[in-house]
Design a protein around this motif. Structure first.
Motif, PDB file in Angstrom:
ATOM      1  N   ARG A 159       0.888  -1.090   0.076  1.00 36.23           N
ATOM      2  CA  ARG A 159      -0.117   0.003   0.082  1.00 36.23           C
ATOM      3  C   ARG A 159       0.857   1.281   0.019  1.00 36.23           C
ATOM      4  N   VAL A 160       0.382   2.427  -0.656  1.00 38.28           N
ATOM      5  CA  VAL A 160       1.149   3.501  -0.806  1.00 38.28           C
ATOM      6  C   VAL A 160       0.364   4.701  -0.361  1.00 38.28           C
ATOM      7  N   ASP A 161       0.706   5.629   0.388  1.00 39.89           N
ATOM      8  CA  ASP A 161       0.196   6.942   0.629  1.00 39.89           C
ATOM      9  C   ASP A 161       0.945   7.945   0.304  1.00 39.89           C
ATOM     10  N   GLN A 162       0.557   8.949  -0.196  1.00 38.87           N
ATOM     11  CA  GLN A 162       1.306  10.123  -0.649  1.00 38.87           C
ATOM     12  C   GLN A 162       0.590  11.322  -0.049  1.00 38.87           C
ATOM     13  N   ARG A 163       1.579  12.262   0.653  1.00 34.85           N
ATOM     14  CA  ARG A 163       1.183  13.623   1.066  1.00 34.85           C
ATOM     15  C   ARG A 163       2.136  14.554   0.858  1.00 34.85           C
ATOM     16  N   ASN A 164       1.400  15.781   0.607  1.00 33.75           N
ATOM     17  CA  ASN A 164       2.547  16.961   0.420  1.00 33.75           C
ATOM     18  C   ASN A 164       2.603  17.813   1.697  1.00 33.75           C
ATOM     19  N   VAL A 165       3.697  18.275   1.927  1.00 34.38           N
ATOM     20  CA  VAL A 165       4.093  18.964   3.028  1.00 34.38           C
ATOM     21  C   VAL A 165       4.543  20.402   2.489  1.00 34.38           C
ATOM     22  N   GLU A 166       3.868  21.464   2.980  1.00 31.57           N
ATOM     23  CA  GLU A 166       4.227  22.863   2.615  1.00 31.57           C
ATOM     24  C   GLU A 166       4.977  23.293   3.890  1.00 31.57           C
ATOM     25  N   LEU A 167       6.225  23.862   3.508  1.00 30.42           N
ATOM     26  CA  LEU A 167       7.229  24.226   4.683  1.00 30.42           C
ATOM     27  C   LEU A 167       7.180  25.907   4.619  1.00 30.42           C
ATOM     28  N   ASP A 168       7.310  26.329   5.811  1.00 36.82           N
ATOM     29  CA  ASP A 168       7.392  27.856   5.931  1.00 36.82           C
ATOM     30  C   ASP A 168       8.673  28.557   5.640  1.00 36.82           C
ATOM     31  N   THR A 169       9.764  27.607   5.504  1.00 35.80           N
ATOM     32  CA  THR A 169      11.163  27.923   5.436  1.00 35.80           C
ATOM     33  C   THR A 169      11.705  27.137   4.335  1.00 35.80           C
ATOM     34  N   VAL A 170      12.655  27.487   3.794  1.00 34.73           N
ATOM     35  CA  VAL A 170      13.335  26.585   2.833  1.00 34.73           C
ATOM     36  C   VAL A 170      14.199  25.635   3.360  1.00 34.73           C
ATOM     37  N   ILE A 171      14.153  24.314   2.822  1.00 34.12           N
ATOM     38  CA  ILE A 171      14.934  23.254   3.381  1.00 34.12           C
ATOM     39  C   ILE A 171      15.976  22.914   2.111  1.00 34.12           C
ATOM     40  N   GLU A 172      17.202  22.863   2.587  1.00 35.05           N
ATOM     41  CA  GLU A 172      18.287  22.436   2.060  1.00 35.05           C
ATOM     42  C   GLU A 172      18.316  20.963   1.276  1.00 35.05           C
ATOM     43  N   PRO A 173      19.050  20.718   0.035  1.00 39.80           N
ATOM     44  CA  PRO A 173      19.012  19.460  -0.239  1.00 39.80           C
ATOM     45  C   PRO A 173      19.533  18.296   0.828  1.00 39.80           C
ATOM     46  N   GLU A 174      20.570  18.547   1.308  1.00 34.62           N
ATOM     47  CA  GLU A 174      21.206  17.750   2.232  1.00 34.62           C
ATOM     48  C   GLU A 174      20.201  17.254   3.432  1.00 34.62           C
ATOM     49  N   ASP A 175      19.356  18.512   3.873  1.00 36.53           N
ATOM     50  CA  ASP A 175      18.687  18.255   5.066  1.00 36.53           C
ATOM     51  C   ASP A 175      17.495  17.323   4.491  1.00 36.53           C
ATOM     52  N   VAL A 176      17.060  17.269   3.202  1.00 35.53           N
ATOM     53  CA  VAL A 176      16.203  16.398   2.664  1.00 35.53           C
ATOM     54  C   VAL A 176      16.452  14.900   2.930  1.00 35.53           C
ATOM     55  N   THR A 177      17.813  14.684   2.759  1.00 38.61           N
ATOM     56  CA  THR A 177      18.281  13.398   2.915  1.00 38.61           C
ATOM     57  C   THR A 177      18.472  13.052   4.522  1.00 38.61           C
ATOM     58  N   ARG A 178      19.015  13.901   5.234  1.00 41.53           N
ATOM     59  CA  ARG A 178      18.836  13.811   6.800  1.00 41.53           C
ATOM     60  C   ARG A 178      17.452  13.468   7.191  1.00 41.53           C
TER      61      ARG A 178
END
Length: 336
Positions: A159-178
């Motif tokens: 089963r697959v569930d997808q959700r979007n998350v809206e951020l108030d501040t920018v996220i750096e690419p390396e932080d996406v990995t973390r």
């Protein structure tokens, strides 16, 4: 051991049910003798019909007409149904090919319910897997933009569930990995209940520089886990009932009706048939339902599926098709 007379009466009942299913017209004694090669006279068949009517298995709508099965007659027919129509090889191959094209479990189930509606010419329904018996396999985090993330939660039953998350501040690419690593460290292998608890505790251990993003993602995932209950259903083919059972279309729009239909499911591989007054709900009293469970290699059912139609449905063919589609869905889930 039953007598030849009792055996013949069972054959007469079976023939009446089969002919009425095919024509929806009352069945006469002479036509039974002609169509089914019964080696007795129409007078003997009329006597058998009188006995079957006295037993409540058939009825005569009009004094000059033939007989039609009662709900008790359909039940007797189903309970003594030994020869379920096998699917042909082309039918089996077409079912498997169509289901295997599904991109994930939910797509496979959407295909299965559309297929059942087409194969049986009835309304079909399937329940999405019960998340209470699922475990998290992986949580993917994808940066759609510097301030928007896509979370993809995948369970062990596909089963697959997808959700979007809206951020108030920018996220750096390396932080996406973390973020991805932190979420999977907390979630992988957890049941849905355990996953919710782990997510709730993430804020306490999150590194300060990604804490805000992690809490935002955890909150969204908790909402997803809570919202994704086992009572999510997919229905197809309701229009097939417009002529015979218009009231059932409205009934199927009520979630409690579908819950009742897919409650008390049989074991994997078995099929349940509920006819007319056997339904607990008044809105289903004029219908019949054929249901079964589907699941993977663990042997535990993940959910239920089935069809709803008039009491004069083709029970043998419907049972075979419901059973076959459920089995193929189980094979796909198990990766076989």
């Amino acid at each position: 051991m039953s007598s030849p007379t009792q055996q013949r009466r069972r054959e007469v009942l079976r023939a009446i049910v089969q002919d009425y299913i095919a024509s929806q017209e009352p069945v006469g004694s002479r036509s039974l003798v002609e169509r089914h090669g019964l080696q007795v006279s129409p007078a003997t068949i009329r006597n058998d019909m009188a006995i079957l009517e006295e037993a409540g298995l058939i009825t005569q709508p009009h004094s000059s007409s033939g007989r039609v099965p009662t709900q008790a007659g359909y039940r007797e027919f189903v309970d003594t149904l030994h020869d379920v129509k096998p699917l042909s090889s082309p039918e089996r191959r077409a079912i498997m090919r169509f289901l295997e094209e599904g991109v994930d479990l939910e797509d496979v189930l959407r295909r299965s319910v559309r297929l059942l509606a087409q194969l049986t010419n009835q309304a079909a329904v399937v329940a999405l897997p019960n998340l209470n018996v699922s475990r998290v396999r992986h949580c993917e985090v994808v940066a759609l933009s510097p301030v928007r993330l896509l979370l993809v939660l995948i369970t062990d039953n596909g089963r697959v569930d997808q959700r979007n998350v809206e951020l108030d501040t920018v996220i750096e690419p390396e932080d996406v990995t973390r973020l991805r690593e932190a979420l999977n460290q907390a979630l992988a292998g957890q049941t849905m209940e355990g996953a919710s608890a782990k997510l709730a505790n993430l804020a306490e251990t999150a590194p300060p520089d990604v804490k805000y993003h992690l809490v935002k993602c955890a909150t969204t995932l908790i909402d997803t886990l809570v919202d994704s209950r086992s009572d999510r259903f997919i229905i197809a083919g309701a229009a097939n009932l417009t002529r015979g059972l218009p009231g059932i279309i409205e009934a199927l729009e009520e979630q409690v009706i579908v819950l009742k239909l897919l409650s008390n499911l049989p074991d994997l591989g078995d099929v349940s048939v509920v006819i007319g007054d056997e339904h607990e709900l008044a809105s289903l009293k004029d219908s019949a339902a054929v249901t079964t469970s589907y699941g993977g290699g663990s042997g535990n059912p993940l959910g239920g599926m089935g069809v709803v139609g008039p009491t004069y449905m083709d029970y043998s063919g419907t049972i075979a098709k419901v059973r076959a589609v459920a089995r193929y869905v189980g094979d796909i889930v198990a990766g076989e």
